[in-house]
Design an enzyme around this catalytic site. Structure first.
Site, PDB file in Angstrom:
ATOM      1  N   ASP A  44       0.857  -1.182   0.000  1.00 32.99           N
ATOM      2  CA  ASP A  44       0.000   0.000   0.000  1.00 32.99           C
ATOM      3  C   ASP A  44       0.891   1.228   0.000  1.00 32.99           C
ATOM      4  O   ASP A  44       1.999   1.205   0.553  1.00 32.99           O
ATOM      5  CB  ASP A  44      -0.900   0.018   1.241  1.00 32.99           C
ATOM      6  CG  ASP A  44      -2.018  -1.025   1.174  1.00 32.99           C
ATOM      7  OD1 ASP A  44      -2.411  -1.406   0.063  1.00 32.99           O
ATOM      8  OD2 ASP A  44      -2.494  -1.433   2.243  1.00 32.99           O
TER       9      ASP A  44
ATOM     10  N   ASP B 175      -6.988  -1.413  -4.562  1.00 36.94           N
ATOM     11  CA  ASP B 175      -8.065  -1.055  -3.637  1.00 36.94           C
ATOM     12  C   ASP B 175      -9.029  -0.054  -4.278  1.00 36.94           C
ATOM     13  O   ASP B 175     -10.239  -0.128  -4.070  1.00 36.94           O
ATOM     14  CB  ASP B 175      -7.490  -0.456  -2.348  1.00 36.94           C
ATOM     15  CG  ASP B 175      -6.624  -1.432  -1.583  1.00 36.94           C
ATOM     16  OD1 ASP B 175      -6.838  -2.656  -1.724  1.00 36.94           O
ATOM     17  OD2 ASP B 175      -5.724  -0.975  -0.844  1.00 36.94           O
TER      18      ASP B 175
END
Length: 178
Positions: free
Chosen positions: A125, A141
Site C-alpha cells: 500500500d 483497492d
C-alpha cells in the site's frame, strides 16, 4: 457458433483485456512504490491532504485479519469465483456493459492484491489520504472500492428485478396442459 455467442465471447475478451490492463497498472504502481518509497519518509503530493507512503499490509481491508494470509486468499478465491460466474452469466446487451466494466475492475483489484499476498505475504500500500486520516491503500483497492460501489448503486437503484433474471437458477419449464 452463432452471432450471439460470438458477441458474448467478444465481450468477455474485452473484460479480460480491461482487467489485465488494470492489473498491469496496479502491479507497476506497486513496483514503483517498492523501489522509490520503501525505507523512505512520506512523499508529500498535496500538503495536509495526500502523500505517498510505503506500507506492508499483512491484513485485509483497514488492516483487519492481520497475518491471516491463507484465510484472506481463500475468501478472495471464493469472491473471484462468484464474480466470474456473474460475468459469464451477464447478457451481451448494451444496458449490462457497465456491469462488465465494474466486475472487471473488482476482479483486477482482487487479483492484484492476491498476487502481492502470494509473492510477499503482504499487500503493498502506498497512497495516503491524510486529510481524513484514511488507511493507506493502493490502485487495486481503488478498483475494488469503485467497482463495488458502482455495482451496489446500479443493483440497488437502477436495475429492476426483471433485469437480473438471468442470474436465476430456476429453470423455466413450461408444459402445455391440455
Amino acid at each position: 457458433m452463432n452471432k450471439s455467442q460470438g458477441k458474448s465471447i467478444k465481450m468477455l475478451i474485452i473484460d479480460l483485456l480491461l482487467a489485465a490492463l488494470l492489473l498491469a497498472v496496479d502491479q507497476y504502481t506497486k513496483y514503483l512504490a517498492i523501489i522509490n518509497l520503501k525505507g523512505q519518509s512520506a512523499y508529500v503530493l498535496i500538503d495536509g491532504v495526500l502523500e505517498l507512503q510505503y506500507l506492508e499490509n499483512r491484513g485485509s481491508a483497514f488492516g483487519m485479519l492481520q497475518n491471516q494470509k491463507f484465510f484472506i486468499l481463500f475468501v478472495g478465491v471464493i469472491f473471484l469465483a462468484v464474480l466470474l460466474f456473474f460475468l459469464f452469466k451477464l447478457p451481451n446487451r448494451k444496458k449490462y456493459r457497465i456491469l462488465h466494466v465494474l466486475i472487471s475492475m473488482v476482479i483486477a483489484g482482487g487479483i492484484g492484491n492476491m498476487i502481492d499476498r502470494m509473492r510477499f505475504d503482504y499487500v503493498v500500500d502506498f497512497i495516503s489520504f491524510i486529510l481524513i486520516n484514511y488507511p493507506i491503500f493502493n490502485f487495486a483497492d481503488i478498483c475494488i472500492v469503485l467497482g463495488t460501489l458502482g455495482l451496489f448503486i446500479l443493483l440497488l437503484f437502477v436495475y429492476k428485478e426483471k433485469d437480473l433474471e438471468f442470474l436465476s437458477f430456476k429453470q423455466n419449464r413450461y408444459r402445455d396442459v391440455k
